[in-house]
Scaffold this motif. Structure first.
Motif, PDB file in Angstrom:
ATOM      1  N   ARG A 226      41.212  35.866  21.809  1.00  0.00           N
ATOM      2  CA  ARG A 226      40.895  34.727  20.959  1.00  0.00           C
ATOM      3  C   ARG A 226      39.533  34.134  21.316  1.00  0.00           C
ATOM      4  N   GLN A 227      38.840  33.690  20.300  1.00  0.00           N
ATOM      5  CA  GLN A 227      37.507  33.142  20.470  1.00  0.00           C
ATOM      6  C   GLN A 227      37.541  31.621  20.339  1.00  0.00           C
ATOM      7  N   PRO A 228      36.593  30.922  20.978  1.00  0.00           N
ATOM      8  CA  PRO A 228      36.544  29.461  20.856  1.00  0.00           C
ATOM      9  C   PRO A 228      36.392  29.028  19.399  1.00  0.00           C
ATOM     10  N   VAL A 229      37.044  27.937  19.074  1.00  0.00           N
ATOM     11  CA  VAL A 229      36.901  27.364  17.732  1.00  0.00           C
ATOM     12  C   VAL A 229      35.895  26.214  17.745  1.00  0.00           C
ATOM     13  N   TYR A 230      35.484  25.812  18.942  1.00  0.00           N
ATOM     14  CA  TYR A 230      34.535  24.708  19.059  1.00  0.00           C
ATOM     15  C   TYR A 230      33.929  24.747  20.447  1.00  0.00           C
ATOM     16  N   SER A 231      32.648  24.466  20.558  1.00  0.00           N
ATOM     17  CA  SER A 231      32.024  24.324  21.872  1.00  0.00           C
ATOM     18  C   SER A 231      30.925  23.282  21.780  1.00  0.00           C
ATOM     19  N   HIS A 232      30.681  22.640  22.903  1.00  0.00           N
ATOM     20  CA  HIS A 232      29.692  21.561  22.916  1.00  0.00           C
ATOM     21  C   HIS A 232      29.078  21.472  24.307  1.00  0.00           C
ATOM     22  N   LEU A 233      27.760  21.375  24.355  1.00  0.00           N
ATOM     23  CA  LEU A 233      27.055  21.218  25.625  1.00  0.00           C
ATOM     24  C   LEU A 233      26.980  19.738  25.967  1.00  0.00           C
ATOM     25  N   VAL A 234      27.557  19.371  27.097  1.00  0.00           N
ATOM     26  CA  VAL A 234      27.500  17.998  27.586  1.00  0.00           C
ATOM     27  C   VAL A 234      26.425  17.937  28.660  1.00  0.00           C
ATOM     28  N   GLU A 235      25.396  17.160  28.399  1.00  0.00           N
ATOM     29  CA  GLU A 235      24.270  17.059  29.330  1.00  0.00           C
ATOM     30  C   GLU A 235      24.747  16.662  30.718  1.00  0.00           C
ATOM     31  N   GLY A 236      24.363  17.452  31.722  1.00  0.00           N
ATOM     32  CA  GLY A 236      24.729  17.156  33.096  1.00  0.00           C
ATOM     33  C   GLY A 236      26.141  17.549  33.476  1.00  0.00           C
ATOM     34  N   PHE A 237      26.886  18.124  32.528  1.00  0.00           N
ATOM     35  CA  PHE A 237      28.277  18.502  32.800  1.00  0.00           C
ATOM     36  C   PHE A 237      28.503  19.989  32.575  1.00  0.00           C
ATOM     37  N   GLY A 238      28.014  20.501  31.457  1.00  0.00           N
ATOM     38  CA  GLY A 238      28.186  21.917  31.145  1.00  0.00           C
ATOM     39  C   GLY A 238      28.675  22.106  29.721  1.00  0.00           C
ATOM     40  N   THR A 239      28.927  23.352  29.364  1.00  0.00           N
ATOM     41  CA  THR A 239      29.406  23.682  28.023  1.00  0.00           C
ATOM     42  C   THR A 239      30.928  23.695  28.012  1.00  0.00           C
ATOM     43  N   VAL A 240      31.487  22.876  27.154  1.00  0.00           N
ATOM     44  CA  VAL A 240      32.941  22.789  27.008  1.00  0.00           C
ATOM     45  C   VAL A 240      33.334  23.589  25.770  1.00  0.00           C
ATOM     46  N   ALA A 241      34.238  24.539  25.951  1.00  0.00           N
ATOM     47  CA  ALA A 241      34.705  25.377  24.844  1.00  0.00           C
ATOM     48  C   ALA A 241      36.200  25.183  24.651  1.00  0.00           C
ATOM     49  N   ILE A 242      36.612  25.190  23.396  1.00  0.00           N
ATOM     50  CA  ILE A 242      38.011  24.967  23.031  1.00  0.00           C
ATOM     51  C   ILE A 242      38.527  26.215  22.323  1.00  0.00           C
ATOM     52  N   THR A 243      39.546  26.846  22.899  1.00  0.00           N
ATOM     53  CA  THR A 243      40.067  28.115  22.400  1.00  0.00           C
ATOM     54  C   THR A 243      41.569  28.014  22.180  1.00  0.00           C
ATOM     55  N   PRO A 244      42.077  28.447  21.030  1.00  0.00           N
ATOM     56  CA  PRO A 244      43.529  28.422  20.821  1.00  0.00           C
ATOM     57  C   PRO A 244      44.260  29.226  21.896  1.00  0.00           C
ATOM     58  N   VAL A 245      45.392  28.709  22.340  1.00  0.00           N
ATOM     59  CA  VAL A 245      46.197  29.399  23.345  1.00  0.00           C
ATOM     60  C   VAL A 245      46.661  30.748  22.800  1.00  0.00           C
ATOM     61  N   ASP A 246      46.525  31.774  23.623  1.00  0.00           N
ATOM     62  CA  ASP A 246      47.094  33.088  23.369  1.00  0.00           C
ATOM     63  C   ASP A 246      48.362  33.149  24.231  1.00  0.00           C
ATOM     64  N   PRO A 247      49.556  33.005  23.650  1.00  0.00           N
ATOM     65  CA  PRO A 247      50.771  32.868  24.461  1.00  0.00           C
ATOM     66  C   PRO A 247      50.969  33.974  25.494  1.00  0.00           C
ATOM     67  N   ALA A 248      50.713  35.212  25.123  1.00  0.00           N
ATOM     68  CA  ALA A 248      50.914  36.312  26.066  1.00  0.00           C
ATOM     69  C   ALA A 248      49.865  36.291  27.175  1.00  0.00           C
ATOM     70  N   ALA A 249      48.611  36.133  26.780  1.00  0.00           N
ATOM     71  CA  ALA A 249      47.523  36.202  27.758  1.00  0.00           C
ATOM     72  C   ALA A 249      47.439  34.964  28.639  1.00  0.00           C
ATOM     73  N   ASP A 250      47.821  33.809  28.106  1.00  0.00           N
ATOM     74  CA  ASP A 250      47.631  32.554  28.837  1.00  0.00           C
ATOM     75  C   ASP A 250      48.887  32.030  29.514  1.00  0.00           C
ATOM     76  N   SER A 251      50.033  32.674  29.326  1.00  0.00           N
ATOM     77  CA  SER A 251      51.287  32.120  29.840  1.00  0.00           C
ATOM     78  C   SER A 251      51.298  32.011  31.362  1.00  0.00           C
ATOM     79  N   ALA A 252      50.716  32.981  32.063  1.00  0.00           N
ATOM     80  CA  ALA A 252      50.714  32.917  33.528  1.00  0.00           C
ATOM     81  C   ALA A 252      49.867  31.737  34.007  1.00  0.00           C
ATOM     82  N   LEU A 253      48.707  31.544  33.401  1.00  0.00           N
ATOM     83  CA  LEU A 253      47.844  30.417  33.751  1.00  0.00           C
ATOM     84  C   LEU A 253      48.556  29.098  33.491  1.00  0.00           C
ATOM     85  N   ILE A 254      49.123  28.947  32.291  1.00  0.00           N
ATOM     86  CA  ILE A 254      49.788  27.699  31.937  1.00  0.00           C
ATOM     87  C   ILE A 254      50.990  27.464  32.843  1.00  0.00           C
ATOM     88  N   HIS A 255      51.756  28.504  33.116  1.00  0.00           N
ATOM     89  CA  HIS A 255      52.907  28.374  34.006  1.00  0.00           C
ATOM     90  C   HIS A 255      52.473  27.863  35.372  1.00  0.00           C
TER      91      HIS A 255
END
Length: 199
Positions: A5-34
Motif C-alpha cells: 500500500r502507498q501513502p494517501v497523504y504526506s507532508h513535510l513538517v519543518e524541523g520534524f520530517g516528512t509525515v506519511a499516512i498509509t492505509p493499514v494492510d491487515p496482513a502486512a501490518d498485523s505484527a507491528l500493530i500487535h
C-alpha cells in the motif's frame, strides 16, 4: 511481509520530517500493530490480550468497511503511529451526543519511542493528520473520545485545539464480528472554524 500500500497523504513538517499516512494492510501490518497494542502503555486501546491473529482479523474487518478506516503514520519512513477514523453517525458514539454532518471520529495510538521522549512529537503527527482529514477527507469536525482516565491523551488533544466536552459512556457492542465493552470516555471536539476564531 511487506505492505504494497502507498501513502494517501504526506507532508513535510519543518524541523520534524516528512509525515506519511498509509492505509493499514491487515496482513502486512498485523505484527507491528500487535506489538504496539499489547504493551502496558497502550492499555487504554483495549487490546492488551489480543493475539496477532485476532489483531489481523480486527483490521481486516475495518478494511472491509466504508465507514471506518485505519492508517499507519510514518515519519521519514519509520512507522510511528496508528490512527483510526470513523463516521460518527455509524458508530456507538452517536448514542452519546448529537452528531453533525461531517463529524469524523478519531482514535490515535503512538508507537513506543526508540529513544528519549521528543517534545512536540505527537502534536506534529496530529497536526498533519488533521490536515489530511480536512484537505483530503470530508471532515467538518473531528471527534475524539479517549478513555476518561487517559489524562495524557486528553491533554494532548486540548493542546492541539480540541475542546473538551462532557464525560460520556460508550455503550457495549456485542455482535458476531465485534465485541466492545462499555467505556467511560471524555468527548472532545476539534472544529477548525472555532479554532480559527479563537486564534
Amino acid at each position: 511481509m511487506i505492505s504494497t500500500r502507498q501513502p494517501v497523504y504526506s507532508h513535510l513538517v519543518e524541523g520534524f520530517g516528512t509525515v506519511a499516512i498509509t492505509p493499514v494492510d491487515p496482513a502486512a501490518d498485523s505484527a507491528l500493530i500487535h506489538g504496539w497494542v499489547t504493551q502496558e502503555r497502550a492499555r487504554f486501546w483495549g487490546m492488551g490480550e489480543a493475539s496477532r491473529e485476532l489483531v489481523q482479523e480486527i483490521y481486516e474487518d475495518v478494511d472491509r468497511r466504508t465507514t471506518h478506516h485505519a492508517f499507519i503514520v510514518s515519519r521519514d519512513g519509520e512507522q510511528v503511529a496508528l490512527f483510526q477514523t470513523y463516521d460518527c453517525a455509524e458508530d456507538r458514539v452517536s448514542e452519546c451526543y448529537e452528531v453533525q454532518p461531517g463529524d469524523v471520529g478519531l482514535h490515535l495510538l503512538i508507537g513506543p519511542s526508540k529513544g528519549a521522549a521528543e517534545h512536540g512529537f505527537t502534536s506534529s503527527l496530529l497536526t498533519v493528520f488533521l490536515g489530511f482529514q480536512f484537505s483530503v477527507g470530508k471532515a467538518r469536525r473531528v471527534i475524539a473520545e479517549p478513555d476518561a482516565r487517559n489524562e495524557k491523551a486528553i491533554a494532548v488533544l486540548v493542546r492541539n485545539g480540541f475542546a473538551t466536552g462532557p464525560e460520556i459512556e460508550l455503550p457495549e457492542i456485542d455482535l458476531p464480528e465485534v465485541y466492545l465493552p462499555a467505556k467511560k470516555a471524555r468527548l472532545t471536539v476539534y472544529d477548525p472554524r472555532a479554532a480559527a476564531a479563537s486564534a
